[in-house]
Design an enzyme around this catalytic site. Structure first.
Site, PDB file in Angstrom:
ATOM      1  N   ASP A  57      -3.046   4.481  -2.429  1.00  0.00           N
ATOM      2  CA  ASP A  57      -4.105   5.036  -1.594  1.00  0.00           C
ATOM      3  C   ASP A  57      -4.554   6.416  -2.081  1.00  0.00           C
ATOM      4  OD1 ASP A  57      -5.416   4.522   1.112  1.00  0.00           O
ATOM      5  OD2 ASP A  57      -4.577   6.511   1.465  1.00  0.00           O
ATOM      6  N   GLU A  81      -6.337   3.816  -6.148  1.00  0.00           N
ATOM      7  CA  GLU A  81      -7.659   3.973  -5.542  1.00  0.00           C
ATOM      8  C   GLU A  81      -8.201   5.336  -5.967  1.00  0.00           C
ATOM      9  OE1 GLU A  81      -9.868   4.059  -1.157  1.00  0.00           O
ATOM     10  OE2 GLU A  81      -7.891   4.933  -1.417  1.00  0.00           O
ATOM     11  N   ASP A  98       0.860  -1.179   0.000  1.00  0.00           N
ATOM     12  CA  ASP A  98       0.000   0.000   0.000  1.00  0.00           C
ATOM     13  C   ASP A  98       0.898   1.231   0.000  1.00  0.00           C
ATOM     14  OD1 ASP A  98      -2.471   1.480   0.396  1.00  0.00           O
ATOM     15  OD2 ASP A  98      -3.223  -0.329   1.392  1.00  0.00           O
ATOM     16  N   HIS A 145     -11.139  -3.254   3.076  1.00  0.00           N
ATOM     17  CA  HIS A 145     -11.168  -2.899   4.498  1.00  0.00           C
ATOM     18  C   HIS A 145     -11.993  -1.654   4.798  1.00  0.00           C
ATOM     19  CE1 HIS A 145      -8.268  -0.389   2.580  1.00  0.00           C
ATOM     20  NE2 HIS A 145      -8.196   0.378   3.649  1.00  0.00           N
ATOM     21  N   ASP A 146     -12.501  -0.991   3.764  1.00  0.00           N
ATOM     22  CA  ASP A 146     -13.327   0.209   3.969  1.00  0.00           C
ATOM     23  C   ASP A 146     -14.807  -0.062   3.723  1.00  0.00           C
ATOM     24  OD1 ASP A 146     -11.008   1.779   4.371  1.00  0.00           O
ATOM     25  OD2 ASP A 146     -10.827   2.194   2.225  1.00  0.00           O
TER      26      ASP A 146
HETATM   27  C1  GLC Z   1      -8.070   5.044   1.731  1.00  0.00           C
HETATM   28  C2  GLC Z   1      -7.935   3.831   2.600  1.00  0.00           C
HETATM   29  C3  GLC Z   1      -8.621   4.101   3.903  1.00  0.00           C
HETATM   30  C4  GLC Z   1      -7.940   5.285   4.565  1.00  0.00           C
HETATM   31  C5  GLC Z   1      -7.902   6.488   3.645  1.00  0.00           C
HETATM   32  C6  GLC Z   1      -6.925   7.509   4.143  1.00  0.00           C
HETATM   33  O1  GLC Z   1      -9.378   5.297   1.377  1.00  0.00           O
HETATM   34  O2  GLC Z   1      -8.425   2.709   1.940  1.00  0.00           O
HETATM   35  O3  GLC Z   1      -8.623   2.990   4.750  1.00  0.00           O
HETATM   36  O4  GLC Z   1      -8.612   5.629   5.744  1.00  0.00           O
HETATM   37  O5  GLC Z   1      -7.489   6.154   2.350  1.00  0.00           O
HETATM   38  O6  GLC Z   1      -5.612   7.029   4.009  1.00  0.00           O
END
Ligand code: GLC
Ligand code: CA
Length: 539
Positions: free
Chosen positions: A199, A241, A98, A315-316
């Site tokens: 991320d 992402e 990540d 995980h979100d």
């Molecule tokens: C992304 C991650 C999430 C995190 C956010 C800030 O969306 O998947 O878990 O809280 O970024 O880093």
């Protein structure tokens, strides 16, 4: 399109904190992942996306990094990280890290320096602005509630944080920041990793003064620069992402000719059960017709100018079987149906830990049971603005991130075999019936459906490269599509409801490839049972 290894891969996401604890402190660790590589090999995946393992004060469970080149003490050591990469490689598994570079932790040495004085050499690594009329710079909001600007007494300015106050945003306009990030990426590339999951990468080109966060003007310039400076000439996989991506934007990221990323995560299908113009907590029932329309658009729009990723979970996000399936009476059927629907599509599939077991959401009765910063902040914000407690808890139980973060359920022993101590977040009480040991032993389990789907992808080019076409003539709650490659054609049929539905199979089926109920090769008019799904070869 030139064929790459990641076009054919199936990725498994490990959320280390909740995967496997080996020293009894209640927190998953690197040793734990190493100890479960055999399980992952048996499942058949060839790539792991590892959520952050770097040093972090854990305000956002590792997504707030204080040292990019050190391992979080709770998770283990750098030597164990090297061992994980090495051991995984022996099993033919690549590790994708990540990459969290929109922000750091406020405890990162760069930020500690930056906040000291306006002329500190690191000042410009972050985004600082003067107060406006004694108040915040502008109305930008943090994703984790409240203003995105935090006042800092020492210098009398505000810093930007799109996430928590402990996650100050890096200033990507500063060339030095970009160079630091590229050097750090090369540090990890040299260790033999398989690539990066990036991320919230669509916010690095932000223009905070114009209140533009996603898709800023220099975003793609930065990604091309990053590609050149780091992974461009290596055979690595990268996935961004990108919450704000349309199909046209997806091509900008993933068209091989543009030298940016391998693929992105787009979230359009994940917003279909929230009220238009509101946020994820404002619930609305899923309309299957919309799901068909959105996923079909993504299946066809990229053509040769981009590549899809496929996912229901991470995980979100809440657990898919609880979200759009039925996690009680039809848990097994609906979990398998969602697996078949997704894994027969074009793109690189991602499985989030426990999804292959049909793990379910973990509802809470009181906010004191929550661990996630997003959930906790939202609760207090909504409570203060007049929402009722029950109403907020309903949103949390439907969408809260802790739902997916409860520990892996390995077996029927205490805490599901996750830890011998007290887990950092309670194990779902259903671990006695839903666990890996039981699922591996039962050939008709959800686990074995996933295993079979992964194997099918490895041996059938049609799944990787075939054209996609939605079958229009179906009941609204039935999602059916064709995949076609040269002379071969498969039909995928999925009932997304607990009602039975009639469907006419338009051609003669010759072979049943996979199904979630016992059935003969379907012919002519077929009655689909609750959440029934099957794949047939029709020529
Ligand atoms: C992304 C991650 C999430 C995190 C956010 C800030 O969306 O998947 O878990 O809280 O970024 O880093
Ligand atoms: Ca541990």
């Amino acid at each position: 399109m030139e064929k790459k290894w990641w076009h054919q891969s199936v990725v498994y996401q490990v959320y280390p904190r909740s995967f496997q604890d080996t020293n009894g402190d209640g927190i998953g660790d690197l040793r734990g992942i190493i100890s479960r590589l055999d399980y992952l090999t048996y499942l058949g995946i060839d790539t792991i996306w590892l959520s952050p393992v770097y040093e972090s004060p854990n305000d956002d469970n590792g997504y707030d990094i204080s040292d990019y080149e050190a391992i979080m003490a709770e998770f283990g050591t750098m030597a164990e990280m090297d061992e994980l990469i090495e051991e995984a490689k022996k099993s033919g598994i690549k590790i994708i890290l990540d990459l969290v570079v929109n922000h750091t932790s406020d405890e990162h040495p760069w930020f500690i320096e930056s906040r000291k004085s306006k002329d500190n050499p690191y000042r410009d690594y972050y985004i600082w602005r003067d107060p406006v009329n004694g108040d915040v710079t502008n109305s930008l909001r943090s994703i984790f509630s409240g203003p995105a600007w935090e006042f800092d007494e020492t210098t009398g300015q505000y810093y930007l944080h799109l996430y928590s106050k402990k996650q100050p945003d890096l200033n990507w306009e500063n060339e030095l920041v970009r160079q630091e990030v590229y050097d750090m990426m090369n540090f990890w590339i040299d260790k033999g990793i398989g690539g990066f999951r990036m991320d919230v990468i669509d916010t690095i080109g932000k223009l905070p003064d114009q209140e533009i966060t996603n898709n800023g003007p220099r975003l793609h310039e930065y990604l091309q620069e990053m590609n050149q400076a780091t992974f461009g000439d290596k055979d690595l996989m990268t996935v961004g992402e990108t919450w704000g991506a349309t199909t046209e934007i997806a091509k900008l990221y993933s068209d091989p000719k543009r030298n940016e990323l391998s693929m992105i995560f787009q979230f359009e299908h994940m917003t279909l059960d929230q009220q238009a113009g509101k946020d994820k907590w404002d619930l609305k029932a899923l309309d299957v017709s919309e799901l068909k329309q959105v996923l079909s658009k993504w299946q066809t729009a990229l053509g040769d100018e981009g590549w899809n990723s496929l996912f229901w979970n991470n995980h979100d996000l809440p657990r898919i079987v609880s979200r759009w399936g039925n996690d009680q009476e039809y848990r097994v059927e609906s979990a398998k149906m969602f697996a078949i629907l997704l894994h027969m599509m074009k793109g690189t599939p991602y499985i989030y830990q426990g999804e292959e077991l049909g793990m379910t959401n973990a509802p809470i009765q009181d906010i004191s049971e929550a661990q996630d910063i997003e959930t906790i902040n939202m609760y207090h914000e909504r409570f203060a603005s007049g929402y009722r407690k029950e109403e907020i808890l309903q949103s949390i139980n439907a969408k809260g991130r802790d739902n997916a973060r409860t520990p892996m359920q390995w077996d029927e022993t205490a805490h599901g075999g996750f830890t011998t101590g007290t887990p950092w977040l309670s194990v779902n009480p259903n671990y006695k019936t839903i666990n890996a040991k039981q699922a591996v032993a039962d050939p008709s389990s959800i686990f074995h459906t996933y295993k079979r789907l992964i194997e099918l992808r490895k041996h059938n080019e049609i799944i990787v490269w075939g054209d996609y076409e939605l079958l229009i003539e179906t009941p609204a709650e039935v999602f059916a599509y064709y995949r076609t490659l040269n002379e071969e054609r498969w039909l995928i049929v999925c009932n997304l409801s607990e009602q039975t539905h009639e469907l006419i199979i338009p051609q003669e089926a010759t072979e049943l490839i996979i199904a979630n109920y016992d059935r003969e090769v379907p012919m002519g008019e077929v009655e689909l049972r609750p959440y029934e799904a099957f794949v047939v070869k029709i020529r």
